[in-house]
Design a protein around this motif. Sequence first.
Motif, PDB file in Angstrom:
ATOM      1  N   MET A  74      -2.878 -15.689  15.389  1.00 33.83           N
ATOM      2  CA  MET A  74      -2.085 -15.401  14.133  1.00 33.83           C
ATOM      3  C   MET A  74      -0.841 -14.306  14.558  1.00 33.83           C
ATOM      4  N   GLY A  75      -0.811 -14.010  15.888  1.00 35.82           N
ATOM      5  CA  GLY A  75       0.378 -12.980  16.291  1.00 35.82           C
ATOM      6  C   GLY A  75      -0.328 -11.682  16.777  1.00 35.82           C
ATOM      7  N   GLY A  76      -1.441 -11.326  16.580  1.00 37.16           N
ATOM      8  CA  GLY A  76      -1.831 -10.206  16.899  1.00 37.16           C
ATOM      9  C   GLY A  76      -1.792  -8.929  15.809  1.00 37.16           C
ATOM     10  N   GLN A  77      -2.750  -8.020  15.963  1.00 38.80           N
ATOM     11  CA  GLN A  77      -2.694  -6.849  15.154  1.00 38.80           C
ATOM     12  C   GLN A  77      -1.595  -5.874  15.204  1.00 38.80           C
ATOM     13  N   LYS A  78      -0.853  -5.861  16.490  1.00 42.73           N
ATOM     14  CA  LYS A  78       0.314  -5.202  16.593  1.00 42.73           C
ATOM     15  C   LYS A  78       1.415  -5.834  15.976  1.00 42.73           C
ATOM     16  N   ALA A  79       1.479  -6.884  16.081  1.00 43.82           N
ATOM     17  CA  ALA A  79       2.706  -7.739  15.319  1.00 43.82           C
ATOM     18  C   ALA A  79       2.491  -7.493  13.855  1.00 43.82           C
ATOM     19  N   PHE A  80       1.128  -7.503  13.278  1.00 47.52           N
ATOM     20  CA  PHE A  80       1.043  -7.261  11.741  1.00 47.52           C
ATOM     21  C   PHE A  80       1.391  -5.919  11.583  1.00 47.52           C
ATOM     22  N   ASP A  81       1.023  -5.071  12.310  1.00 47.43           N
ATOM     23  CA  ASP A  81       1.104  -3.534  11.934  1.00 47.43           C
ATOM     24  C   ASP A  81       2.744  -3.262  11.759  1.00 47.43           C
ATOM     25  N   GLU A  82       3.642  -4.009  12.741  1.00 46.06           N
ATOM     26  CA  GLU A  82       4.950  -3.760  12.918  1.00 46.06           C
ATOM     27  C   GLU A  82       5.631  -4.465  11.661  1.00 46.06           C
ATOM     28  N   ILE A  83       5.067  -5.016  10.819  1.00 46.67           N
ATOM     29  CA  ILE A  83       5.825  -5.580   9.335  1.00 46.67           C
ATOM     30  C   ILE A  83       5.773  -4.502   8.630  1.00 46.67           C
ATOM     31  N   ASN A  84       6.927  -4.066   7.938  1.00 44.18           N
ATOM     32  CA  ASN A  84       7.209  -3.277   7.108  1.00 44.18           C
ATOM     33  C   ASN A  84       6.830  -3.544   5.581  1.00 44.18           C
ATOM     34  N   ASN A  85       7.625  -4.610   5.273  1.00 49.17           N
ATOM     35  CA  ASN A  85       7.373  -4.944   3.705  1.00 49.17           C
ATOM     36  C   ASN A  85       7.134  -6.369   3.843  1.00 49.17           C
ATOM     37  N   ILE A  86       6.208  -6.796   2.808  1.00 49.50           N
ATOM     38  CA  ILE A  86       5.699  -8.430   2.843  1.00 49.50           C
ATOM     39  C   ILE A  86       5.529  -8.485   1.144  1.00 49.50           C
ATOM     40  N   SER A  87       6.019  -9.787   0.792  1.00 47.75           N
ATOM     41  CA  SER A  87       6.173 -10.203  -0.669  1.00 47.75           C
ATOM     42  C   SER A  87       5.432 -11.656  -0.601  1.00 47.75           C
ATOM     43  N   TRP A  88       4.720 -11.761  -1.923  1.00 41.24           N
ATOM     44  CA  TRP A  88       4.185 -13.017  -2.031  1.00 41.24           C
ATOM     45  C   TRP A  88       3.916 -13.184  -3.530  1.00 41.24           C
ATOM     46  N   THR A 142       5.042  -6.951  -4.031  1.00 38.75           N
ATOM     47  CA  THR A 142       5.810  -6.382  -2.819  1.00 38.75           C
ATOM     48  C   THR A 142       5.289  -5.319  -2.516  1.00 38.75           C
ATOM     49  N   TRP A 143       4.949  -5.239  -1.017  1.00 33.96           N
ATOM     50  CA  TRP A 143       3.955  -4.108  -0.529  1.00 33.96           C
ATOM     51  C   TRP A 143       4.680  -3.560   0.871  1.00 33.96           C
ATOM     52  N   ASN A 144       4.967  -2.273   0.720  1.00 35.54           N
ATOM     53  CA  ASN A 144       5.495  -1.678   1.729  1.00 35.54           C
ATOM     54  C   ASN A 144       4.269  -1.091   2.592  1.00 35.54           C
ATOM     55  N   TYR A 197      13.494  -4.230   6.045  1.00 35.11           N
ATOM     56  CA  TYR A 197      14.007  -3.102   5.315  1.00 35.11           C
ATOM     57  C   TYR A 197      13.971  -3.411   3.636  1.00 35.11           C
ATOM     58  N   LEU A 198      13.625  -2.763   2.908  1.00 36.58           N
ATOM     59  CA  LEU A 198      14.000  -2.985   1.414  1.00 36.58           C
ATOM     60  C   LEU A 198      14.387  -1.487   0.921  1.00 36.58           C
ATOM     61  N   LYS A 199      15.391  -1.551  -0.067  1.00 32.96           N
ATOM     62  CA  LYS A 199      15.819  -0.454  -0.789  1.00 32.96           C
ATOM     63  C   LYS A 199      14.581   0.298  -1.599  1.00 32.96           C
ATOM     64  N   THR A 200      14.512   1.328  -1.603  1.00 32.81           N
ATOM     65  CA  THR A 200      13.771   2.402  -2.118  1.00 32.81           C
ATOM     66  C   THR A 200      13.317   1.830  -3.632  1.00 32.81           C
ATOM     67  N   SER A 201      14.526   1.385  -4.200  1.00 34.03           N
ATOM     68  CA  SER A 201      14.667   1.248  -5.690  1.00 34.03           C
ATOM     69  C   SER A 201      13.672   0.077  -6.297  1.00 34.03           C
ATOM     70  N   VAL A 202      13.417  -0.916  -4.969  1.00 35.49           N
ATOM     71  CA  VAL A 202      12.515  -1.975  -5.250  1.00 35.49           C
ATOM     72  C   VAL A 202      11.142  -1.641  -5.651  1.00 35.49           C
ATOM     73  N   TYR A 203      10.551  -0.323  -5.363  1.00 34.48           N
ATOM     74  CA  TYR A 203       9.398   0.169  -5.678  1.00 34.48           C
ATOM     75  C   TYR A 203       9.633   1.435  -6.495  1.00 34.48           C
TER      76      TYR A 203
END
Length: 205
Positions: free
Chosen positions: A1-15, A24-26, A189-195
Motif C-alpha cells: 500500500m506504499g508503506g507506513q512512512k508514505a502514509f505518515d507523510e500525508i498531511n491532509n486527507i478527505s473522503w 477532512t483530517w489533518n 497543504y490546506l488553509k487553516t480556515s478549512v478546520y
Amino acid sequence: MGGQKAFDEINNISWNFFNARTLTWNKNTGDVRIDHRKENTVFLYNTETKTGRVLKNGVEYTQQDSLDKYLNQAYEQWVNDSYWLVMPFKLDDPGVTLTYVGKMKSESGANCDVLQMTFNEVGVTPQNKYLVYIDEKTSLVSQWDYFPSTSDAQPRFSTPWLDYKTYGNVKLSGDRGNNKITDIHVFKYLKTSVYTEFKRPSFIK
C-alpha cells in the motif's frame, strides 16, 4: 500500500463516507472537519485537545452540555469512518493484538493469509474483533469480517476491500461492496480556515 512512512507523510486527507458525510483530517495537528451531507451540520473538532465547534441545522451550539454531546459524536464518527478507510495502516497501533489465523479463502475465492485483530482498551469499541484477509497475490487487504464481541464465533458481516487506487504515494481502497467511500483526496497543504470556519471548502461537493 506504499508503506507506513508514505502514509505518515500525508498531511491532509478527505473522503466521503458512504454518501453520508465528508471528513477532512489533518493527520499532523489532529484537526477534523465533518460535513454532513443531508443537513446543514458541520463539526470542527481536534482529536488531541477534544475541543471544537458545532454548527447543527445552521445554528452554532455554544451551551457546554450540548457542545460536549455533539463533539463526542464528532469523535466517534471520525474514529469509525477513518478506520473504514485506513485500517491497514493501523494494524500495528498500540493496543492492537494481531494473531495469525492461517490460510483461508475470501468470499471472492482468493487465497488469503488471515489475521485476527483484537483491542486492549483502545478505541470506541474495544470489545470488537475482526478477521483481516490479506490476498496472497497482491499483499493487499481484500476483506474483513466484523465480530461485535471477541467471544462471537460467527461474524455479523463480511465486507470486501476493493478498487485500490494511488493517492500521493499510498494505495487506498474505496469499494466496500454495497457501500462506497468516494471523493478521496490527499493534500500536502490546506488553509487553516478549512478546520476553523464553517463555510464549506470548494473541494467538498
